[in-house]
Design a protein around this motif. Structure first.
Motif, PDB file in Angstrom:
ATOM      1  N   LEU A   1       9.802  -2.827  12.716  1.00 31.43           N
ATOM      2  CA  LEU A   1      10.214  -3.360  11.482  1.00 31.43           C
ATOM      3  C   LEU A   1       9.087  -4.005  10.743  1.00 31.43           C
ATOM      4  N   CYS A   2       8.931  -4.065   9.361  1.00 34.73           N
ATOM      5  CA  CYS A   2       8.368  -4.922   8.672  1.00 34.73           C
ATOM      6  C   CYS A   2       8.971  -5.385   7.501  1.00 34.73           C
ATOM      7  N   ARG A   3       9.059  -6.837   7.210  1.00 34.13           N
ATOM      8  CA  ARG A   3       9.722  -7.421   6.045  1.00 34.13           C
ATOM      9  C   ARG A   3       8.822  -7.588   4.953  1.00 34.13           C
ATOM     10  N   CYS A   4       7.438  -7.418   4.865  1.00 33.86           N
ATOM     11  CA  CYS A   4       6.814  -7.854   3.705  1.00 33.86           C
ATOM     12  C   CYS A   4       6.443  -6.622   2.810  1.00 33.86           C
ATOM     13  N   THR A   5       6.067  -5.670   3.693  1.00 36.37           N
ATOM     14  CA  THR A   5       5.229  -4.561   2.783  1.00 36.37           C
ATOM     15  C   THR A   5       6.121  -3.488   2.122  1.00 36.37           C
ATOM     16  N   GLY A   6       7.621  -3.429   2.638  1.00 38.83           N
ATOM     17  CA  GLY A   6       8.262  -2.332   1.927  1.00 38.83           C
ATOM     18  C   GLY A   6       7.556  -0.931   2.710  1.00 38.83           C
ATOM     19  N   TYR A   7       6.604  -0.881   3.546  1.00 41.79           N
ATOM     20  CA  TYR A   7       6.188   0.311   4.272  1.00 41.79           C
ATOM     21  C   TYR A   7       5.111   0.899   3.563  1.00 41.79           C
ATOM     22  N   GLN A   8       4.994   0.851   2.353  1.00 32.26           N
ATOM     23  CA  GLN A   8       4.213   2.070   1.815  1.00 32.26           C
ATOM     24  C   GLN A   8       2.840   2.046   1.905  1.00 32.26           C
ATOM     25  N   ASN A   9       2.472   0.856   2.163  1.00 30.58           N
ATOM     26  CA  ASN A   9       0.760   0.935   2.390  1.00 30.58           C
ATOM     27  C   ASN A   9       0.615   1.113   3.754  1.00 30.58           C
TER      28      ASN A   9
ATOM     29  N   LEU B   1      -0.713  -5.083   5.359  1.00 33.59           N
ATOM     30  CA  LEU B   1      -0.106  -6.232   5.941  1.00 33.59           C
ATOM     31  C   LEU B   1      -0.146  -7.270   5.021  1.00 33.59           C
ATOM     32  N   GLN B   2       0.963  -8.064   5.105  1.00 37.51           N
ATOM     33  CA  GLN B   2       0.959  -9.320   4.395  1.00 37.51           C
ATOM     34  C   GLN B   2       0.945 -10.645   5.453  1.00 37.51           C
ATOM     35  N   CYS B   3       2.371 -11.058   5.755  1.00 41.43           N
ATOM     36  CA  CYS B   3       2.189 -11.970   6.946  1.00 41.43           C
ATOM     37  C   CYS B   3       1.286 -11.663   8.180  1.00 41.43           C
ATOM     38  N   GLY B   4       1.387 -10.370   8.432  1.00 43.51           N
ATOM     39  CA  GLY B   4       0.708  -9.882   9.982  1.00 43.51           C
ATOM     40  C   GLY B   4       1.527 -10.128  11.141  1.00 43.51           C
ATOM     41  N   TYR B   5       2.633 -10.413  10.839  1.00 51.00           N
ATOM     42  CA  TYR B   5       3.299 -10.704  12.221  1.00 51.00           C
ATOM     43  C   TYR B   5       3.590  -9.326  13.038  1.00 51.00           C
TER      44      TYR B   5
END
Lengths: 801, 284, 197
Positions: free
Chosen positions: C134-142, C98-102
């Motif tokens: 949907l996630c906009r920060c992580t590119g999903y890989q992690n 997670l980055q922004c965590g939303y």
């Protein structure tokens, strides 16, 4: 049970797990929309359904009669107090800068423009009441296409301005004395390649919709906003509305992503500010996703005419870019300057002797554009890396070989480009060699040849992007030369608490970038305190009164240095105190691993915590020493920083359906020294994903009447986990030379690099079929159409003129 | 965003549901899983005066065998359909297509009957039901009636259901000895199909005895590719004859051009995807 | 108004609601469960995902009245009562998912649901299984990595535990072990900010 382990060495460079996560994975996050205050009313905003129209009648009073409704007003009601939304980057002296009322007063110029506001006790009633507002529009002619907007008889977005041309900005290396003349280079060229590239309009699509709460009931008006720029918001609210700056407090609580999309002061923030002042009670406005997409600012949207000139041996002699940049209907905070953030980067990593860039900003009846991850630099990098592939094809040269022939070699740094920038460091050879090996470049080329030879339905393409970017925004002096209204410095404060814990205040404003973790790592090393004993405070102008916030890959490259300098001040300040405690001369002390020790004597020393306690009691300080252990620093960089790297993409293209599948993606980035490799890798992953999204999936589309056709996530196709591949990432490390951390910034690199790698791979897969471009996003239909057109051309053969 | 206010009723049985709909008049709407309806209400594209929630009607849940048919309760969720052993055994085409519907969360609430009654030509279930010659069992004020798939889908978002009628269940023939395949083509995983093809093939060694093909999103309702079916009846089970038959795939279709795809491209996809669906279904 | 009753994160609530109230707004505005967030209005982003009777649903696409009588688990109810993180939460933390965590609350709830059905998914199955978030920060890989590692941790914990995996302790959350059975076990560590070894 929090583990406090002994300090075992450097924090910087270590894969620390994030401090931020604890609240984010448990749902204890403080989003603006979570906030509820006594007496708070909910705002709903009526938005224009027309792209261009005169408001002939507007009556909010029917809404006031509905249950739950407390107040309602239109632009005319607040014309004298709502202020005009500011643009802080008038890029030329003669730029056309129209008024930008937060609520339209007489005329609307894009669909979604706010026209009236309702305040109600709950959000449902507020929304219901919008339907009762009476409003009539007289349609005005709409102009959407940039070239049409520049025609002599074009309808005008701002009639009183007499033109849709916002500005024309030119950088010419011959005129500036930084390089050769592109016209001469073209006259002398053995090969000239011209291409027109379209940077489609994108929607930033941060996951948290924007939200703002304003409480006017205290001595200060407090504004909570889902923003990247709380400090800038405070200054601009004050300057635009006349409310004194010290009477405004802005808080950016937890913010759910930005990507430039929240680098803005928005009509909604201004409307909420006006509403709260008018009502004298707290207000909240949270937009829906469709409102974000309709009226939050968009990104990219340029037409790029690129000419590259070269000798037959592959030596490039010049590049010239002529841009049309869509401003939309109004100028947001840095709308005109956004394309210019890329204006110096059309030469990338190469030694091009001649350079010219001309950018014309154009008004249209669309939502304004502004910063979106990379802002100007993705566009530049795309155009450059795409045309390098086209030139390679024209020269029948291996595309990587063409790049090698032209790039700056590692022993040539520092290198001043014909665009006038001085790159401090880099090693393009090392990053490229590493990437090619990880990618299996030669094997893939062999497989590609086999598939071409066998006429396989699935063709393989290899795309290269050897990029650099300028980030670490920015040296204030340069910003001044570019007519930007603010500086580019950043601030930090470090306070030692009596118990030896540390509070760090940063002027950066993270919204996913992990500053709380990374800043703690930096401070832990600088002060010799435990990672866990450091608290990083940000995003509240009351705590962090000074700062320029987070965007442009600047937080670490600029704010991180301010932090190091602030720590150094604390260390220096504590030294006489430690010496006093140790009963020795300060000159005999060294500060090593968190302790002041007498040089050459390994015995017990004094820590900063010891000094902090001594300062707190102040019973026994040396004469003349101030009883405080705080350090403040503001850092203004001398130069930008220049991360670089090599991204390689292999695509499989189904020639029957046009479907593009990414088979492998390798990114080797050089972002200088890193504080936390895991965080850096995460930034690269996300950046690459967004760049791929531009290449393959996303586009904001207006119909002929100026209605946004891609106004929800149903139509604006954000890729999900099922649509994206695994990325293979690695790094090389060439430290930045201008500051002690050696870091360069990583927030935008992935997005800047990846888009051309993907599109180059798509085109490469199809080049033998006669395809030499596919417009973004490379949808299956566009790919299929490109193949079909190429086949049509081939069949018509030499008959075509 | 928040829907316009409405009244809400949660009848316990089919008759009560029909009565409630009859009493409420034309502005009432049935709420099944809500996965298509609720977004439309939130965006205020629709504003019914009443929602009649069928969630508590036991009769409308589940899958049972009835001789040569399966009877699927309209309120059976996509997730239940996907995991149902009867469906997996006798109607694998439904299971396979259902797995492509939206995402896990939507499949947990969205219903088989709801996605049919919604009659979205871009939905996956309508073409599957059309390919399978399903029969729709409908309850209304004057009792129950059955409607064939070919009659059920009328136009864009319009089915043969009257405002006071409820789709109770769907009857599909068990397909023994058939190969089936659903071929879906979309821009991103979550998106609606640009074009989809539901195919069922019955082979006798080297010969195709019968084929059924229905297309998703190639007109304002699902389209049966009769031209393909006729060309394949009795044809050799070879890639060549399948490809030849697929020249007829777009016959009788009226695809739209929109922001997602042009009619030309949809027509092209119909041909390619029909061939791929048939190859998989026929095991070629 | 319609009277509804539901159990949320182990607590029963009885309320009168307008029928048009979305479950997510009921959770946030009435019950104060602000850990569950709204990211879109078309049921695409999945940020609002909660478990309803153990299955993942998008709480922005369910009316509160439809959830009458159900048992809801939000991200706030996932950790054990003693604060011990659920293995999926722990894995998100440890793999930097997670980055922004939303998107994270919804992403975690979807992952919990996926692992309950498929305890050992392949990467492709995880990617497919999370297509509704949907996630906009992580590119999903992690995120993919987190779900894979959480699955493995849960299996290890199950194998090590004498009790069945589908314990009814806590709030009946799939994968949640009774706190007493696995303190300090491989799947359960609480220290947020702990160094990777």
């Amino acid at each position: 049970m929090t583990v406090t382990e002994e300090r075992t060495g450097a924090e910087v460079g270590r894969d620390r797990h994030r401090k931020e996560d604890a609240r984010l994975i448990t749902g204890r996050t403080m989003w603006t929309e979570n906030l509820s205050l006594p007496g708070m009313v909910h705002l709903a905003i009526l938005r224009s359904p027309m792209a261009h129209a005169r408001i002939t009648n507007l009556d909010v009073s029917p809404a006031l009669r509905l249950p739950g409704v407390v107040e309602a007003f239109s632009g005319r009601d607040v014309a004298d107090m709502q202020g005009s939304l500011p643009c802080v980057w008038p890029v030329t002296e003669d730029i056309v800068m129209p008024d930008y009322p937060p609520l339209a007063v007489d005329e609307v110029r894009h669909t979604g423009e706010p026209v009236a506001v309702v305040a109600a006790r709950d959000r449902a009633s507020a929304q219901d009441a919008l339907e009762a507002i009476e409003i009539d529009y007289e349609p005005l002619p709409v102009v959407l296409d940039m070239e049409a907007a520049l025609a002599d008889d074009a309808p005008l977005v701002h009639g009183e301005k007499g033109t849709n041309r916002c500005y024309t900005w030119v950088l010419d290396s011959a005129a500036a004395g930084t390089g050769d003349d592109v016209a001469q280079a073209e006259a002398d060229a053995e090969v000239v390649v011209r291409r027109r590239f379209i940077q489609q309009r994108l929607i930033p699509s941060f996951m948290e919709p924007r939200s703002v709460v304003v409480d006017p009931t205290g001595d200060q008006i407090t504004v909570w906003s889902a923003t990247q720029v709380p400090h800038i918001l405070r200054i601009l609210l004050s300057m635009s509305t006349g409310v004194a700056e010290h009477k405004i407090r802005v808080i950016a609580p937890d913010v759910g992503g930005g990507f430039g999309g929240k680098l803005q002061v928005t009509p909604e923030e201004f409307i909420a500010f006006a509403a709260a002042r008018r009502f004298g009670r707290p207000v909240k406005y949270t937009e829906s996703r469709s409102e974000t997409m309709l009226s939050g600012h968009h990104g990219r949207d340029q037409i790029q005419d690129i000419t590259v000139t070269a000798r037959r041996d592959g030596t490039v002699t010049g590049i010239s870019a002529k841009l049309l940049a869509n401003m939309g209907a109004y100028l947001g905070i840095i709308t005109p300057g956004t394309p210019l953030l890329g204006a110096f980067m059309y030469g990338g990593i190469y030694k091009f002797p001649a350079y010219r860039l001309e950018c014309t900003g154009v008004f249209t009846n669309t939502t304004k554009t502004d910063a979106y991850r990379g802002a100007g630099r993705p566009e530049a990098t795309f155009a450059l890396e795409r045309i390098m592939d086209e030139l390679a094809a024209e020269l029948d040269m291996e595309p990587m070989e063409l790049r090698r022939r032209n790039w700056i070699t590692h022993d040539e740094f520092p290198f001043t480009t014909s665009a006038g920038l001085t790159y401090d460091s880099g090693n393009y050879e090392a990053a490229t060699d590493k990437a090619m090996e990880m990618f299996g470049y030669d094997d893939l080329r062999r497989e590609q040849a086999e598939r071409r030879a066998s006429g396989d339905r699935i063709q393989l393409g290899i795309g290269i992007s050897t990029y650099t970017e300028m980030c670490g925004i920015a040296p204030s002096r340069v910003l001044g030369q570019l007519r930007y209204a603010a500086g580019g410095w950043e601030a930090a404060s470090v306070r030692m608490l009596p118990t030896g814990k540390v509070e760090v205040v940063t002027g950066t404003s993270p919204h996913g970038q992990s500053h709380e973790t990374a800043w703690s790592q930096i401070v832990a090393d600088q002060l010799g305190v435990d990672f866990a004993d450091i608290e990083v405070l940000h995003g509240d102008t009351r705590t962090s009164h000074k700062g320029l916030d987070t965007y442009g890959s600047r937080s670490l490259a600029v704010g991180g240095i301010a932090l190091v300098n602030a720590c150094q001040k604390v260390v220096d300040k504590a030294k006489p105190i430690a010496a006093h405690l140790l009963e020795c001369d300060p000159a005999d002390l060294e500060f090593v691993e968190g302790q002041y020790r007498v040089k050459g004597s390994p015995g017990a020393g004094k820590t900063l915590a010891d000094c902090a306690l001594a300062v707190f009691t102040s019973h026994d300080l040396p004469d003349g020493v101030e009883p405080s252990l705080d350090g403040d620093a503001t850092f203004d960089p001398e130069n930008f920083s220049y991360p670089h790297g090599t991204h390689l993409c292999a695509t499989e293209v189904d020639t029957e359906t046009g479907r593009v599948t990414i088979r492998s993606y390798v990114a080797v980035d050089d972002v200088g020294k890193v504080v936390n490799p895991t965080i850096v890798e995460g930034q690269v992953h996300g950046g690459v994903a967004q760049g791929i999204a531009q290449a393959l999936y996303e586009e904001a589309i207006y119909d002929d009447d100026g209605n946004l056709m891609t106004g929800t996530f149903v139509d604006y196709t954000l890729p999900s986990s099922a649509d994206l591949p695994d990325f293979t990432t690695d790094r090389t490390e060439t430290p930045a030379t201008g500051h002690p951390l050696g870091t360069k910034g990583v927030g935008e690199a992935g997005t800047i690099a990846s888009t051309p790698a993907v599109v180059n791979a798509v085109v490469d897969a199809l080049r033998h079929l006669g395809v030499n471009d596919v417009r973004m996003p490379c949808t299956p239909e566009r790919v299929w159409q490109a193949i079909r057109n190429a086949q049509g051309n081939a069949q018509e053969g030499g008959d075509r003129p | 965003m928040i829907p316009v206010a409405f009244d809400y009723s949660r009848p316990a049985g089919v008759d009560e549901a029909v009565q409630t709909l009859t009493d409420a008049g034309e502005d009432a709407k049935v709420l099944a899983g809500g996965q298509s309806l609720i977004p439309m209400l939130r965006l205020r594209f629709a504003a019914p005066s009443m929602l009649v929630d069928l969630g508590s009607i036991g009769e409308m849940h589940g899958v049972r065998e009835d001789g040569d048919d399966l009877v699927i309760g309209a309120m059976t969720t996509h997730d239940e359909v996907l995991k149902n052993p009867l469906i997996r055994a006798h109607a694998p085409l439904i299971a396979q297509a259902t797995a492509t519907v939206a995402d896990r969360q939507v499949r947990h609430l969205g219903t088989f009957g709801g996605s049919l009654a919604h009659a979205d030509p871009a939905g996956d279930m309508p073409s599957v039901a059309t390919a399978l010659d399903a029969t729709f069992e409908i309850a209304g004020p004057s009792g129950r009636r059955s409607v064939a798939a070919s009659e059920f889908f009328v136009d864009y978002l319009t089915s043969a259901l009257e405002p006071d009628e409820v789709l109770v269940s769907v009857r599909v023939p068990k397909l023994a000895g058939w190969g089936t395949h659903y071929e879906k083509f979309n821009r991103v995983a979550q998106a609606w199909a640009l074009v989809g093809v539901a195919a069922a093939v019955r082979r006798n060694n080297g010969t195709i005895e019968e084929a059924r093909v229905a297309l998703t999103n190639m007109a304002s309702k699902p389209v049966r590719a009769h031209g393909v079916e006729e060309a394949l009846a009795g044809a050799p089970a070879t890639a060549e004859s399948l490809a030849a038959a697929c020249d007829h795939a777009a016959e009788g279709t009226e695809p739209t051009s929109d922001a997602s795809a042009s009619a030309d491209y949809r027509t092209h996809l119909a041909t390619v995807l029909t061939r791929r669906a048939l190859e998989s279904a026929a095991g070629i | 108004m319609t009277t509804i009753s539901m159990t949320v994160d182990g607590v029963r609530y009885d309320d009168d609601v307008e029928p048009r109230t979305l479950l997510v707004h009921h959770l946030r505005d009435r019950l104060g469960k602000v850990g569950t967030v709204v990211g879109c209005d078309t049921s695409n982003c999945g940020a609002c995902t909660v478990l309803m009777d153990g299955k993942s649903v998008k709480s922005c696409t369910v009316f509160a009245v439809q959830a009458d009588g159900t048992d809801i688990t939000t991200v706030e109810g996932l950790a054990a009562r003693d604060g011990e993180m659920h293995p999926v939460q722990q894995a998100f933390h440890e793999t930097h998912a997670l980055q922004c965590g939303y998107c994270t609350p919804g992403m975690i709830m979807s992952a919990v649901d996926l692992l309950a059905e498929n305890p050992d998914p392949s990467d492709a199955e995880i990617r497919e299984g999370l297509e509704g978030n949907l996630c906009r920060c992580t590119g999903y890989q992690n995120i993919i990595k987190a779900v894979r590692e959480a699955g493995q941790a849960m299996q290890t914990a199950t194998a090590a535990s004498p009790e069945p995996a589908t314990s009814d302790a806590g709030n009946g959350v799939p994968g949640q072990q009774p706190a007493a059975t696995a303190p300090g076990g491989p799947a359960h560590t609480t220290a947020v900010g702990e160094v990777r070894t």
